[in-house]
Design a protein around this motif. Structure first.
Motif, PDB file in Angstrom:
ATOM      1  N   VAL A  94     -41.537 -11.978 -87.230  1.00 40.89           N
ATOM      2  CA  VAL A  94     -40.487 -12.989 -87.072  1.00 40.89           C
ATOM      3  C   VAL A  94     -40.953 -14.104 -86.137  1.00 40.89           C
ATOM      4  O   VAL A  94     -40.800 -15.298 -86.449  1.00 40.89           O
ATOM      5  CB  VAL A  94     -39.187 -12.331 -86.557  1.00 40.89           C
ATOM      6  CG1 VAL A  94     -38.193 -13.390 -86.096  1.00 40.89           C
ATOM      7  CG2 VAL A  94     -38.567 -11.465 -87.651  1.00 40.89           C
ATOM      8  N   THR A  95     -41.515 -13.757 -84.995  1.00 40.38           N
ATOM      9  CA  THR A  95     -41.955 -14.801 -84.067  1.00 40.38           C
ATOM     10  C   THR A  95     -43.098 -15.624 -84.658  1.00 40.38           C
ATOM     11  O   THR A  95     -43.244 -16.801 -84.323  1.00 40.38           O
ATOM     12  CB  THR A  95     -42.398 -14.196 -82.715  1.00 40.38           C
ATOM     13  OG1 THR A  95     -43.398 -13.193 -82.938  1.00 40.38           O
ATOM     14  CG2 THR A  95     -41.219 -13.587 -81.982  1.00 40.38           C
ATOM     15  N   ALA A  96     -43.888 -15.032 -85.551  1.00 37.49           N
ATOM     16  CA  ALA A  96     -44.963 -15.783 -86.203  1.00 37.49           C
ATOM     17  C   ALA A  96     -44.415 -16.909 -87.079  1.00 37.49           C
ATOM     18  O   ALA A  96     -45.100 -17.905 -87.322  1.00 37.49           O
ATOM     19  CB  ALA A  96     -45.825 -14.845 -87.041  1.00 37.49           C
ATOM     20  N   LEU A  97     -43.168 -16.763 -87.523  1.00 37.22           N
ATOM     21  CA  LEU A  97     -42.530 -17.807 -88.332  1.00 37.22           C
ATOM     22  C   LEU A  97     -41.941 -18.925 -87.466  1.00 37.22           C
ATOM     23  O   LEU A  97     -41.433 -19.915 -87.995  1.00 37.22           O
ATOM     24  CB  LEU A  97     -41.425 -17.190 -89.200  1.00 37.22           C
ATOM     25  CG  LEU A  97     -41.919 -16.246 -90.313  1.00 37.22           C
ATOM     26  CD1 LEU A  97     -40.753 -15.471 -90.922  1.00 37.22           C
ATOM     27  CD2 LEU A  97     -42.659 -17.026 -91.382  1.00 37.22           C
ATOM     28  N   ALA A  98     -41.990 -18.751 -86.151  1.00 36.88           N
ATOM     29  CA  ALA A  98     -41.541 -19.759 -85.174  1.00 36.88           C
ATOM     30  C   ALA A  98     -40.121 -20.251 -85.419  1.00 36.88           C
ATOM     31  O   ALA A  98     -39.860 -21.460 -85.441  1.00 36.88           O
ATOM     32  CB  ALA A  98     -42.505 -20.941 -85.162  1.00 36.88           C
ATOM     33  N   PRO A  99     -39.136 -19.335 -85.582  1.00 39.63           N
ATOM     34  CA  PRO A  99     -37.748 -19.799 -85.654  1.00 39.63           C
ATOM     35  C   PRO A  99     -37.334 -20.405 -84.316  1.00 39.63           C
ATOM     36  O   PRO A  99     -37.967 -20.171 -83.286  1.00 39.63           O
ATOM     37  CB  PRO A  99     -36.959 -18.527 -85.958  1.00 39.63           C
ATOM     38  CG  PRO A  99     -37.791 -17.426 -85.394  1.00 39.63           C
ATOM     39  CD  PRO A  99     -39.220 -17.856 -85.573  1.00 39.63           C
ATOM     40  N   ASP A 100     -36.261 -21.174 -84.341  1.00 40.16           N
ATOM     41  CA  ASP A 100     -35.774 -21.793 -83.113  1.00 40.16           C
ATOM     42  C   ASP A 100     -34.932 -20.837 -82.281  1.00 40.16           C
ATOM     43  O   ASP A 100     -34.779 -21.028 -81.070  1.00 40.16           O
ATOM     44  CB  ASP A 100     -34.946 -23.033 -83.463  1.00 40.16           C
ATOM     45  CG  ASP A 100     -35.757 -24.024 -84.278  1.00 40.16           C
ATOM     46  OD1 ASP A 100     -36.500 -24.810 -83.676  1.00 40.16           O
ATOM     47  OD2 ASP A 100     -35.678 -23.979 -85.522  1.00 40.16           O
ATOM     48  N   ASP A 101     -34.412 -19.812 -82.937  1.00 41.86           N
ATOM     49  CA  ASP A 101     -33.405 -18.955 -82.321  1.00 41.86           C
ATOM     50  C   ASP A 101     -33.561 -17.572 -82.944  1.00 41.86           C
ATOM     51  O   ASP A 101     -33.638 -17.447 -84.173  1.00 41.86           O
ATOM     52  CB  ASP A 101     -32.026 -19.569 -82.635  1.00 41.86           C
ATOM     53  CG  ASP A 101     -30.851 -18.832 -82.026  1.00 41.86           C
ATOM     54  OD1 ASP A 101     -30.962 -17.648 -81.733  1.00 41.86           O
ATOM     55  OD2 ASP A 101     -29.786 -19.465 -81.889  1.00 41.86           O
ATOM     56  N   ILE A 102     -33.662 -16.531 -82.128  1.00 43.84           N
ATOM     57  CA  ILE A 102     -33.766 -15.153 -82.619  1.00 43.84           C
ATOM     58  C   ILE A 102     -32.646 -14.342 -81.985  1.00 43.84           C
ATOM     59  O   ILE A 102     -32.511 -14.321 -80.761  1.00 43.84           O
ATOM     60  CB  ILE A 102     -35.122 -14.523 -82.267  1.00 43.84           C
ATOM     61  CG1 ILE A 102     -36.268 -15.306 -82.917  1.00 43.84           C
ATOM     62  CG2 ILE A 102     -35.178 -13.058 -82.715  1.00 43.84           C
ATOM     63  CD1 ILE A 102     -37.645 -14.841 -82.471  1.00 43.84           C
ATOM     64  N   THR A 103     -31.857 -13.674 -82.801  1.00 41.82           N
ATOM     65  CA  THR A 103     -30.798 -12.809 -82.283  1.00 41.82           C
ATOM     66  C   THR A 103     -31.197 -11.357 -82.461  1.00 41.82           C
ATOM     67  O   THR A 103     -31.518 -10.932 -83.579  1.00 41.82           O
ATOM     68  CB  THR A 103     -29.460 -13.067 -82.987  1.00 41.82           C
ATOM     69  OG1 THR A 103     -29.131 -14.456 -82.886  1.00 41.82           O
ATOM     70  CG2 THR A 103     -28.349 -12.258 -82.351  1.00 41.82           C
ATOM     71  N   LEU A 104     -31.198 -10.607 -81.378  1.00 41.77           N
ATOM     72  CA  LEU A 104     -31.483  -9.178 -81.415  1.00 41.77           C
ATOM     73  C   LEU A 104     -30.156  -8.429 -81.389  1.00 41.77           C
ATOM     74  O   LEU A 104     -29.429  -8.463 -80.392  1.00 41.77           O
ATOM     75  CB  LEU A 104     -32.343  -8.764 -80.216  1.00 41.77           C
ATOM     76  CG  LEU A 104     -33.718  -9.443 -80.110  1.00 41.77           C
ATOM     77  CD1 LEU A 104     -34.446  -8.960 -78.860  1.00 41.77           C
ATOM     78  CD2 LEU A 104     -34.564  -9.191 -81.352  1.00 41.77           C
ATOM     79  N   HIS A 105     -29.828  -7.803 -82.505  1.00 38.43           N
ATOM     80  CA  HIS A 105     -28.592  -7.029 -82.623  1.00 38.43           C
ATOM     81  C   HIS A 105     -28.897  -5.549 -82.435  1.00 38.43           C
ATOM     82  O   HIS A 105     -29.896  -5.044 -82.958  1.00 38.43           O
ATOM     83  CB  HIS A 105     -27.967  -7.206 -84.015  1.00 38.43           C
ATOM     84  CG  HIS A 105     -27.432  -8.565 -84.288  1.00 38.43           C
ATOM     85  ND1 HIS A 105     -26.138  -8.936 -83.971  1.00 38.43           N
ATOM     86  CD2 HIS A 105     -28.005  -9.648 -84.857  1.00 38.43           C
ATOM     87  CE1 HIS A 105     -25.945 -10.195 -84.335  1.00 38.43           C
ATOM     88  NE2 HIS A 105     -27.057 -10.645 -84.870  1.00 38.43           N
TER      89      HIS A 105
END
Length: 501
Positions: A352-363
């Motif tokens: 996921v971080t390799a895709l460089a999203p602006d915002d990651i939510t950990l549920h």
């Protein structure tokens, strides 16, 4: 731990509730007289002092199956700046928590006795009173038995939110549009959504949604409100067919879009609901934020939870959205899914971080009564990762997103969460979702439109927030839309309509 009966020296609902919250926290189950049990009875007797701030002494009797009894006493004091009733409730909860930890030598819970969806609200109240972040962290540990890690987390989140909440205005609102359809129902899901129906029923929904949108837009105009953000959720809004999706976006855009809009979010969910036409429609109607929810990047997990796509499909979806237009992308990951380990989560977060999203939510997985997962756990013995393993998942995920440059900016908790964890949104600086902050901290009126939507109105006059709800089931929403429109209108007018002399 199984106990046949629980007695409390009051029937007051809130006290019964907080005692049971501690039992749930430590997995103590009341099974009734017929069930197999480890103990016969737990008796809780609370005695409140007459002084201010109040003090509570709790006597706890634990009866064994042979009739023998163990007796314990614990005492806790309220704080001078607490509402007396709240101080009493907190003291009772601390006492029962201390009993379980002392008698059964249980480790401390990460959140201690801090319970509820929005723990950051306590932090905001203390910060407004002039307390320093360091003092807040110390008090969370002292008053709520909160671990230093969780105390630091919610204080960091609250401090990061301050610049956004400083610009709150009682007449600035956000819009939530609920599209209550999904292509399939995920294993863990308990949200009020429907499998996507045929075009005839969809046409009926779209016609009712148009009336719902028009009525809300008229209320915004008539009451002189300003719309700050729009959030289209569900369900999975992109489960709509291409033409219906574009029509829905156009209606929302025409009803509310304007120069005051700072954020326009669409939950795109999963790649099997996405198409080039939907991406083009989001670009055409000025969407600024798209939520992509892989939940896991493990192929076997996706199959297990009822997702009909692969990790590669997620990667392709993100690349296609990015190639089409400049937009913030949020990605969701769930910790505690059946069959997973901390190593699986580490692999997922790395992808996921390799895709460089602006915002990651950990549920953290919340085991809800309405989910297929809960049913299968009872009938097919599906097992979840242990609390310890889920906490390991959280540790590796948090470390990975923070090393990638993301920082926590909103947080909420739910009941039955794996590992006694929380849901946390992490964002790059400048990419924080204003809607997420506002709805979690309840600093803004949210006008709900569509299936299963909720309207929450600030207490501009009454001093407390009020809510009205649209029906969760589709048939009732379609049939009774005029009733829901009028309830929402009455609530908005009660708080916002100018009084005539």
């Amino acid at each position: 731990m199984k106990i046949r009966s629980l007695t409390i020296n009051t029937s007051t609902e809130v006290i019964v509730k907080i005692v049971r919250e501690v039992l749930t926290l430590f997995k103590a189950e009341i099974v009734g007289q017929a069930g197999e049990a480890d103990y016969a009875q737990l008796s809780v007797v609370n005695r409140q002092s007459g002084c201010e701030p109040p003090s509570v002494m709790t006597e706890i009797l634990l009866f064994a199956l042979d009739g023998s009894c163990e007796r314990f006493e614990f005492s806790s004091d309220g704080a001078a700046d607490e509402v007396p009733r709240a101080a009493v409730h907190r003291a009772i909860k601390r006492n029962v928590y201390a009993f379980f930890r002392t008698r059964f030598q249980l480790p401390p819970a990460p959140w201690g006795i801090l319970h509820g969806v929005r723990p950051t609200k306590i932090v905001h109240r203390w910060l407004r009173s002039g307390m320093t972040p360091e003092a807040v962290i110390a008090r969370l540990q002292a008053d709520y038995d909160c671990s230093v890690g969780k105390a630091q987390l919610i204080t960091e989140v609250a401090v990061r939110q301050l610049p956004f909440l400083a610009h709150s205005d009682v007449r600035r609102v956000s819009i939530y549009v609920g599209i209550p359809f999904c292509l399939s129902r995920c294993f863990y899901c308990s949200f009020p959504s429907n499998l996507l129906p045929g075009r005839e029923k969809l046409r009926a929904f779209m016609d009712v949604l148009a009336r719902d949108l028009a009525a809300a837009a008229e209320d915004v105009r008539a009451l002189g409100l300003t719309v700050e953000s729009i959030y289209i959720g569900g369900g999975t809004p992109t489960s709509l067919p291409n033409d219906f999706f574009a029509e829905m976006l156009k209606m929302v855009y025409n009803a509310f879009y304007g120069p005051t809009i700072v954020e326009f979010t669409v939950e795109a969910g999963r790649p099997d609901s996405m198409s080039a036409e939907k991406i083009a429609a989001m670009k055409a109607y000025a969407v600024t934020r798209v939520s992509v929810n892989p939940q896991s990047m493990q192929a076997e997990t996706l199959r297990r939870i009822g997702r009909h796509h692969t990790p590669e499909d997620i990667v392709r979806m993100v690349h296609e959205i990015r190639a089409a237009f400049d937009v913030h992308i949020n990605m969701d990951v769930i910790l505690g899914l059946p069959g997973e380990t901390a190593e699986d989560v580490a692999c997922t977060v790395a992808q996921v971080t390799a895709l460089a999203p602006d915002d990651i939510t950990l549920h953290a997985l919340a085991l809800k009564r309405g989910s297929n997962l809960r049913l299968k756990m009872e009938t097919e013995h599906v097992e979840l990762p242990s609390d310890a393993e889920t906490q390991r998942m959280s540790a590796v995920a948090v470390r990975a997103v923070e090393e990638a440059g993301y920082r926590p900016y909103y947080l909420y908790r739910q009941g039955y969460m794996s590992g006694d964890l929380e849901n946390v949104g992490y964002a790059r600086a400048g990419a924080e979702s204003i809607y997420n902050i506002q709805i979690m901290e309840e600093h803004q009126t949210i006008i709900g439109i569509g299936g299963a939507a909720t309207t929450k109105v600030l207490g501009v006059r009454s001093g407390r927030m009020h809510s009205v709800f649209h029906a969760k089931d589709l048939v009732t929403y379609l049939r009774d839309i005029d009733i829901y429109i009028e309830k929402r209108r009455a609530l908005l007018r009660a708080e916002y309509e100018e009084e005539t002399p």
